[in-house]
Design a protein around this motif. Structure first.
Motif, PDB file in Angstrom:
ATOM      1  N   VAL A 433       0.831  -1.190   0.120  1.00 33.88           N
ATOM      2  CA  VAL A 433       0.124   0.001   0.095  1.00 33.88           C
ATOM      3  C   VAL A 433       0.933   1.345   0.107  1.00 33.88           C
ATOM      4  N   SER A 434       2.174   1.287   0.172  1.00 30.93           N
ATOM      5  CA  SER A 434       3.011   2.182   0.116  1.00 30.93           C
ATOM      6  C   SER A 434       2.877   2.874  -1.320  1.00 30.93           C
ATOM      7  N   GLU A 435       2.828   4.398  -1.180  1.00 30.57           N
ATOM      8  CA  GLU A 435       2.766   4.980  -2.489  1.00 30.57           C
ATOM      9  C   GLU A 435       4.017   5.543  -2.632  1.00 30.57           C
ATOM     10  N   GLY A 436       4.096   6.633  -3.484  1.00 30.13           N
ATOM     11  CA  GLY A 436       5.533   7.105  -3.813  1.00 30.13           C
ATOM     12  C   GLY A 436       6.451   7.578  -2.567  1.00 30.13           C
ATOM     13  N   ALA A 437       5.716   7.902  -1.694  1.00 29.57           N
ATOM     14  CA  ALA A 437       6.499   8.589  -0.431  1.00 29.57           C
ATOM     15  C   ALA A 437       7.101   7.431   0.270  1.00 29.57           C
ATOM     16  N   GLY A 438       6.536   6.215  -0.164  1.00 30.53           N
ATOM     17  CA  GLY A 438       7.403   4.898   0.796  1.00 30.53           C
ATOM     18  C   GLY A 438       6.933   4.963   2.264  1.00 30.53           C
ATOM     19  N   PRO A 576      -8.473   5.392  -7.910  1.00 34.96           N
ATOM     20  CA  PRO A 576      -7.437   6.440  -8.602  1.00 34.96           C
ATOM     21  C   PRO A 576      -5.957   6.054  -8.365  1.00 34.96           C
ATOM     22  N   SER A 577      -5.702   5.168  -7.435  1.00 32.46           N
ATOM     23  CA  SER A 577      -4.301   4.997  -6.991  1.00 32.46           C
ATOM     24  C   SER A 577      -3.769   3.674  -7.698  1.00 32.46           C
ATOM     25  N   PRO A 578      -2.891   3.499  -8.550  1.00 34.29           N
ATOM     26  CA  PRO A 578      -2.354   2.232  -9.105  1.00 34.29           C
ATOM     27  C   PRO A 578      -2.133   1.471  -7.884  1.00 34.29           C
ATOM     28  N   ALA A 579      -1.363   1.714  -6.739  1.00 33.77           N
ATOM     29  CA  ALA A 579      -0.944   0.992  -5.851  1.00 33.77           C
ATOM     30  C   ALA A 579      -2.223   0.189  -5.183  1.00 33.77           C
ATOM     31  N   ALA A 607      -3.512  -6.988 -12.140  1.00 38.36           N
ATOM     32  CA  ALA A 607      -2.960  -6.544 -11.016  1.00 38.36           C
ATOM     33  C   ALA A 607      -1.340  -6.259 -10.856  1.00 38.36           C
ATOM     34  N   ARG A 608      -0.753  -7.234 -11.469  1.00 35.98           N
ATOM     35  CA  ARG A 608       0.645  -6.866 -11.474  1.00 35.98           C
ATOM     36  C   ARG A 608       1.041  -5.849 -12.308  1.00 35.98           C
ATOM     37  N   ALA A 609       0.368  -5.508 -13.228  1.00 38.10           N
ATOM     38  CA  ALA A 609       0.771  -4.291 -14.072  1.00 38.10           C
ATOM     39  C   ALA A 609       0.359  -3.148 -13.385  1.00 38.10           C
ATOM     40  N   GLN A 610      -0.440  -3.168 -12.325  1.00 37.82           N
ATOM     41  CA  GLN A 610      -0.759  -1.850 -11.562  1.00 37.82           C
ATOM     42  C   GLN A 610       0.135  -1.589 -10.421  1.00 37.82           C
ATOM     43  N   ASN A 611       0.618  -2.758  -9.786  1.00 34.03           N
ATOM     44  CA  ASN A 611       1.482  -2.754  -8.623  1.00 34.03           C
ATOM     45  C   ASN A 611       2.255  -4.036  -8.650  1.00 34.03           C
TER      46      ASN A 611
END
Length: 827
Positions: A433-438, A576-579, A607-611
């Protein structure tokens, strides 16, 4: 003598239910004669909605919500909605709640099977562990006697109770148990399809990435797994208290291994097992802050509409005064060691509490600490701090909530290190679930709770120090800042203004500024109060995906897997969030697999294509080769320009990468990702093939001119030399590279390891280079110096960036200088 009781009986009236009137009729101790304004606001708002089944009450830390909760329950009892139960997050806080109840004249009991509770003569007070477990007294499956009923329940510190719920309604088996190894053998080949390296780390007892069992393997072998698990469910066995709840939803669970344990966790906590809680007529959740209220829906089955409409005070600014300082954000050249030394000096005059995520983090403070405490001895440490004696420096390990440190008990609060997830399920969930901020919402939540330990009322004050660049990054990163409560955001904004006045100031000046707050300088006090004026309360927020997860889980519990699949699929289509989309599609694939395995594989590929952190499909993944199309400097300029708009953002992001580039057995995943990011930041092609596809090296760097580094990272290894297995993995990675890249490509085998020696049974790989702790430290220093120079000179001019890359030894052709050769053999 006058018989007052007889007179009272003659004037008998219905017991009051309006909270202010009720409070006025209680036999209260001195000092408790009046409700605080915030308490009265909350109770008035609650009374207007008392008919609702689920109510969320959000009050800042120290806002007196415990007394509110007790009055609410007494009012329900007076309305004949009983029995009434108050749930505290810990045994320690049960005693505090009962003490508060006694002071306001409300009767309590801890015996929910006793007459006082069952007859609604006293409010039951228990901890969350007693409410939520597989053998809870509140379940209709209770074997020994009838379940304890609940008419009305208050869950205090709901954010802490959520963590308890997730732990209690799941299974955990230690690696020293024979069943752990039997399960590992059962799923060995399945684990290898996800990551051979992760499986081998678990098998060899080495800290590594969490190793998940693919959902199709769990479905196929669940009966065998159930037989093994049942052997641990008897009296005195490890799963005695957990098994009855999880057994019901075992097919709807995820299994994850680490070197220390295996966890089996339902997709949502099976809170339905706690029958009385689900049947309660009134449920009130008290919480200070939640980064995302969605967990009340997924974990407690709370009504989503009620969660989005919490009861709050008129203003969210009713909170203790905090000056929040991140020294390394003010001056990135400061070292953690120098900051710790200054804080140790402060502790000689002010009680100072340091919150750290783990024992290794505590070690940096141990020599100067009066007390180092974990959950087992936390009560004694808090008691000493709350005495009138000066204690000094106290280090608390992984204790971010559930403790009260008012007034002089804590004037300086230090958060050293980001709260980490330690169970395999928690680590995997964080990665997913971590987004770009990690950083995921649960970490933000724990940080918020941690920062609230030192102010327990709006009259309290303390100084909060955030140590480490990743913590400092939170105060400037727009992806994480909005996740804090409105009052904390206001205090962070004020602290940012204070920090702007001290840009690049020496540490002594930063400490002097903290002393202005500690000494109650009038200018600071007025400024701090001004910052908290007119802060509107924050409405509740529930993600549609959370509603879908809970609804789908309930459908699946009732054998409607088609309905569950459809609900989650709709949520994924609108996420909206790819993760998060990837996580939802994986859940949809899991439900689909129960009836249509082929469809499940099609969905997991999407799913793997998104996350890239979700389960790898059964058929594997196509690998995409690294292609270097531009010179390193041009790529570097393009990436930096796209990522950063301010020097502070650039410096802190580089520092967060550097912090993760360390030999740390607890942060193996973070190291590999940081190494990928480091390569990308300096303009190289950079990948994690083993993570992104089915196999390959941990990291791959494309240096240009058809030159590559094939990297195996062993930062969790503690061995005195490089072993046969590690050397074999690097050899396999070199073969992998040879099968996929131009035969004329030059590939350098690189091992990240503490030692340059190899064991005698290992075969050296020709041309191998080793990045040791020393080499890694030198590389980190170069990255830091590069970032500092960029912050001053800018990063949009290729000529300037090229000069800085060369000057700091980060040009591709010079990176070899950060490595050394393998030398010698160890028997």
């Amino acid at each position: 003598m006058v018989d007052f009781e007889a007179l009272l009986a003659g004037l008998e009236q219905e017991a009051p239910i309006e909270p202010r009137e009720l409070h006025s009729q209680l036999d209260k101790a001195p000092g408790y004669g009046y409700l605080r304004d915030v308490q009265a606001q909350v109770l008035t708002a609650w009374h207007a909605r008392r008919h609702e089944r689920d109510i969320i009450v959000k009050v800042n830390t120290g806002g007196g919500k415990t007394i509110d909760g007790l009055i609410i329950l007494q009012s329900y009892l007076n309305e004949d909605i009983g029995p009434a139960l108050f749930v505290a997050p810990s045994k320690y806080l049960v005693n505090q709640v009962r003490a508060e109840a006694e002071k306001i004249g409300i009767d309590t009991t801890t015996n929910v099977d006793g007459a006082a509770y069952l007859n609604s003569e006293a409010i039951g007070v228990i901890n969350a562990y007693e409410l939520v477990n597989g053998r809870t007294k509140f379940s209709e499956r209770r074997p020994s006697r009838p379940r304890a009923p609940i008419g009305a329940v208050v869950v205090d510190d709901a954010h802490a109770a959520i963590a308890t719920t997730r732990k209690q309604l799941a299974l955990s088996i230690s690696s020293d148990n024979a069943v752990f190894h039997q399960l590992l053998d059962l799923f060995a080949e399945d684990l290898k399809t996800q990551s051979t390296d992760a499986y081998m780390d678990v098998r060899d007892g080495r800290r590594g990435s969490p190793a998940r069992v693919p959902f199709w393997a769990w479905r196929a072998k669940i009966d065998q797994a159930r037989e093994l698990l049942r052997t641990l469910s008897g009296d005195g066995q490890p799963l005695y208290f957990d098994w009855p709840a999880v057994a019901e939803v075992l097919p709807l669970s995820r299994t994850v291994f680490s070197d220390r344990e295996v966890t089996i966790t339902p997709f949502c906590p099976p809170i339905d097992h706690v029958t009385s809680f689900m049947d309660a007529q009134r449920r009130v959740f008290l919480t200070a802050t939640l980064a995302d209220d969605s967990v009340l829906v997924t974990d407690f089955g709370a009504d989503a509409q009620s969660v989005t409409n919490p009861i709050t005070p008129i203003t969210a600014g009713d909170i203790g005064e905090r000056m929040i300082l991140a020294p390394q954000e003010i001056n990135p050249s400061l070292t953690a060691e120098s900051i710790r030394a200054e804080i140790v000096s402060l502790s000689k005059d002010y009680n100072t509490v340091v919150l750290v995520p783990s024992e290794p983090w505590a070690a940096a403070w141990a020599a100067d600490a009066a007390i180092v405490a974990s959950k087992d001895d936390i009560d004694q440490a808090i008691a000493k701090l709350r005495s009138e004696d000066h204690v000094g420096l106290v280090v608390l390990i992984n204790q971010y909530d559930g403790i009260d440190l008012p007034d002089d008990a804590c004037r300086v609060l230090v958060l050293d290190g980001l709260p980490e997830a330690f169970s395999p399920e928690e680590r995997l969930s964080s990665l997913l679930v971590s987004e770009g901020a990690g950083i995921d919402d649960r970490q933000v939540q724990r940080l918020e709770q941690g920062m609230g330990r030192g102010v327990r009322s709006n009259e309290d004050h303390c100084v909060v120090f955030l140590l480490g660049p990743r913590l400092a990054q939170l105060t400037v990163d727009p992806r994480t800042f909005p996740r804090f409560s409105p009052a904390t955001q206001a205090q962070l904004r004020l602290s940012r203004q204070v920090a702007a006045q001290m840009d690049n100031m020496p540490l002594s000046r930063i400490i002097d500024t903290s002393k202005q707050a500690l000494s109650r300088e009038k200018g600071w006090v007025r400024l701090a109060l001004q910052a908290l004026r007119n802060i509107p309360p924050q409405p509740g927020h529930v993600e549609n995906s959370a509603i879908a997860e809970r609804a789908a889980f309930v459908r699946a519990q009732n054998n409607d897997t088609l309905g569950a699949r459809a609900i989650v699929g709709d949520a994924a289509a609108n996420e909206p969030s790819p993760a998060r989309t990837g996580v939802l599609l994986e859940l949809q694939a899991t439900y689909a697999d129960l009836t249509d395995p082929e469809l499940g594989q099609q969905i997991i590929a999407l799913a793997r294509a998104q996350n890239t952190n979700v389960t790898k499909p059964l058929t594997g993944l196509a690998y995409t080769r690294l292609e270097v199309e531009k010179p390193q400097v041009n790529t570097c300029v393009e990436r930096l320009s796209a990522l950063y708009s301010t020097p502070a953002a650039l410096r802190l992001d580089f520092e967060s990468v550097i912090e993760d580039l360390a030999f740390d057995e607890f942060r193996v995943d973070q190291f590999e990702e940081a190494l990928r990011r480091a390569g990308s930041l300096i303009g190289l092609g950079s990948q994690r093939p083993e993570h992104d596809a089915t196999n390959g090296p941990d990291n791959l760097w494309a240096l240009g001119d058809n030159n590559f580094w094939v990297i195996e990272a062993k930062t969790g290894a503690k061995s005195a030399a490089i072993g046969k297995r590690d050397m074999g993995q690097l050899a396999e990675s070199m073969l992998w590279f040879g099968e996929r890249y131009d035969p004329h490509a030059a590939a350098t085998p690189v091992m990240v390891h503490r030692s340059v020696l190899i064991y005698s049974d290992a075969t050296a790989i020709p041309g191998m280079r080793v990045i040791t702790e020393s080499g890694l430290g030198t590389f980190n220093a170069a990255l830091r110096a590069f970032a500092t120079a960029l912050a001053k000179s800018g990063w949009t001019d290729a000529t300037v960036v090229g000069r800085l890359l060369a000057g700091h030894g980060l040009v591709a052709s010079n990176l070899i200088n950060f490595t050394t050769t393998q030398r010698g053999v160890k028997n």
